[in-house]
Write a protein that holds these residues in place. Structure first.
Motif, PDB file in Angstrom:
ATOM      1  N   THR A 194      -5.646   2.169   6.935  1.00  0.00           N
ATOM      2  CA  THR A 194      -6.344   1.039   6.335  1.00  0.00           C
ATOM      3  C   THR A 194      -7.212   0.374   7.405  1.00  0.00           C
ATOM      4  O   THR A 194      -7.212   0.767   8.560  1.00  0.00           O
ATOM      5  CB  THR A 194      -5.355   0.002   5.770  1.00  0.00           C
ATOM      6  OG1 THR A 194      -4.553  -0.516   6.844  1.00  0.00           O
ATOM      7  CG2 THR A 194      -4.445   0.610   4.716  1.00  0.00           C
ATOM      8  N   ASP A 216      -3.360   0.389  10.619  1.00  0.00           N
ATOM      9  CA  ASP A 216      -4.414  -0.543  10.222  1.00  0.00           C
ATOM     10  C   ASP A 216      -5.366  -0.711  11.403  1.00  0.00           C
ATOM     11  O   ASP A 216      -5.022  -1.368  12.394  1.00  0.00           O
ATOM     12  CB  ASP A 216      -3.810  -1.884   9.816  1.00  0.00           C
ATOM     13  CG  ASP A 216      -4.857  -2.875   9.340  1.00  0.00           C
ATOM     14  OD1 ASP A 216      -5.676  -2.504   8.481  1.00  0.00           O
ATOM     15  OD2 ASP A 216      -4.855  -4.025   9.833  1.00  0.00           O
ATOM     16  N   THR A 249       0.812  -1.223   0.000  1.00  0.00           N
ATOM     17  CA  THR A 249       0.000   0.000   0.000  1.00  0.00           C
ATOM     18  C   THR A 249       0.845   1.272   0.000  1.00  0.00           C
ATOM     19  O   THR A 249       0.381   2.317  -0.453  1.00  0.00           O
ATOM     20  CB  THR A 249      -0.958   0.034   1.209  1.00  0.00           C
ATOM     21  OG1 THR A 249      -0.211  -0.142   2.412  1.00  0.00           O
ATOM     22  CG2 THR A 249      -2.016  -1.049   1.109  1.00  0.00           C
ATOM     23  N   GLN A 268     -11.889  -2.215   2.192  1.00  0.00           N
ATOM     24  CA  GLN A 268     -10.852  -2.237   3.227  1.00  0.00           C
ATOM     25  C   GLN A 268     -10.798  -3.566   3.982  1.00  0.00           C
ATOM     26  O   GLN A 268      -9.726  -3.997   4.406  1.00  0.00           O
ATOM     27  CB  GLN A 268     -11.070  -1.088   4.210  1.00  0.00           C
ATOM     28  CG  GLN A 268     -10.668   0.274   3.684  1.00  0.00           C
ATOM     29  CD  GLN A 268      -9.166   0.422   3.505  1.00  0.00           C
ATOM     30  OE1 GLN A 268      -8.371  -0.282   4.104  1.00  0.00           O
ATOM     31  NE2 GLN A 268      -8.762   1.347   2.643  1.00  0.00           N
TER      32      GLN A 268
END
Length: 413
Positions: free
Chosen positions: A327, A210, A196, A369
């Protein structure tokens, strides 16, 4: 469909399992399937708490993947792991080149990495990843791969990820009971970050956050390499739980309120309208305005972000960060990017997505996601592992074996 071309991942989440299936076509991963199932009775904070229950769900999910893709037979998976039992550290290794010509070989690189990974671990822990950050030759830094260079002293710094052996074995047993095997345990934030973050972001300094259900994971990159990683036992579940407790409503209703109407910053609420929700008896309807709902959400969001900030400041990593990528399902809470920008005082905050240079997602339903980590793990055997293996392939064993064979031939000739 050629079995050798198919890669399957299982992302072991806080309380859910996500599967992704991809095909390696000309060194690019094409995503064929992604799916997810809740497993609150089998998982807690990324730890297996019921092997039988979790095995059944893994089997259902993988069989569903086989049916959806068609003409494949999944036998093994790459397992993404997380949890408080995961730990990481950076360590330094030194090796003196023993030969008179001082030409650095792959054996020397292998040896210096072995020295760097020679850390004391309790009996219950094992090394999951050893990731070289940089090499130095005669005190000069900045070498990515020093093979072929000349020098006396070879040094390296590596990022080491460790985990609890029992927890890892329980994941392996779970998947084995489901009728499959594990190719490798993979710390989920590593391939997620690799797929990413752009090369420029990795070089200039970026943190990936995350935000999962019960766990928030972070990784910090600088000068092109991972410098820090950590799992924190706080996530979007705790935000939902605060709403449920404050309003005395079922968890599912609180989660719906959060996802549809929740936000992290009151200033982004355009109109303070009333929201209707169902109370604990599941029949009585009540109302709350959006500003009031925001006030229940803000404290926990701030706690999560301040905890992250405190951890990276404690580990002296804050100076590395010039941008942030977010994320995970928890990142979708409205205004999360603004809240992060405010807490960390960093303007460059964006949402993460799979790098199209490496991963192709043709079906838009997989552009979600909740699938991103599992999809990123598909890249591990194709793009990430080969980069690591160039440092861990030593000619020592093979050369020693060949010398032994030649010795035997000479002995009996």
């Amino acid at each position: 469909m050629d079995k050798e071309e198919i890669i399957t991942s299982l992302d072991i989440g806080s309380d859910s399992i996500t599967c992704a299936v991809g095909k390696n076509i000309d060194d690019k991963i094409e995503v064929l399937y992604a799916g997810s199932k809740q497993c609150k009775k089998g998982l807690k904070n990324g730890i297996v708490i019921n092997i039988s229950n979790l095995s059944n769900i893994c089997r259902e999910l993988l069989e569903e993947a086989e049916q959806e893709v068609g003409d494949i037979n999944i036998t093994d998976v790459y397992a993404g792991i997380r949890g408080s039992h995961i730990d990481s550290m950076n360590n330094h290794g030194v090796y003196t080149v023993p030969r008179s010509d001082k030409n650095i070989t792959s054996d020397d690189v292998y040896s210096v990495i072995e020295n760097a990974k020679a850390i004391h671990l309790p009996n219950e822990r094992t090394i999951i990843h050893v990731i070289p950050q940089e090499f130095s030759v005669d005190r000069e830094k900045g070498f990515e791969n020093p093979v072929g260079m000349e020098g006396n002293i070879l040094e390296t710094t590596v990022h080491i990820v460790t985990g609890n052996i029992s927890h890892l074995n329980n994941i392996s047993k779970t998947i084995a009971n489901a009728g499959f095997s594990i190719k490798e345990h993979i710390y989920h934030i590593y391939p997620l970050a690799e797929m990413t973050l752009s090369e420029e972001e990795k070089k200039l300094g970026t943190m990936i956050i995350d935000i999962g259900d019960q766990i928030t994971s972070i990784a910090i990159y600088y000068d092109g390499k991972i410098k820090f990683s950590k799992d924190i036992l706080l996530g979007s579940y705790h935000i939902t739980n605060d709403i449920a407790y404050a309003l005395h409503i079922p968890y599912d209703e609180a989660n719906k309120l959060k996802e549809i109407h929740g936000c992290t910053i009151s200033s982004i609420i355009a109109e303070d309208s009333e929201i209707e929700y169902i109370s604990m008896d599941k029949t009585t309807k009540k109302k709350i305005n959006k500003l009031a709902l925001c006030e229940y959400i803000k404290p926990r969001v701030e706690e999560i972000l301040m905890e992250i900030r405190a951890i990276i400041e404690k580990n002296e990593c804050f100076s590395y960060i010039n941008g942030i990528v977010i994320t995970g399902g928890g990142s979708l809470l409205k205004g999360m990017d603004r809240a992060i920008s405010k807490i960390f005082r960093i303007n460059d905050v964006r949402y993460g997505f799979a790098n199209p240079e490496y991963i192709t997602i043709k079906d838009n339903k997989y552009q979600n996601q909740k699938y991103l980590t599992a999809i990123s793990i598909l890249s591990y055997p194709v793009f990430i592992k080969p980069q690591l293996e160039q440092f861990f392939s030593s000619d020592i064993d093979s050369n020693g074996f060949n010398r032994f064979i030649n010795w035997l031939k000479n002995l009996f000739s």
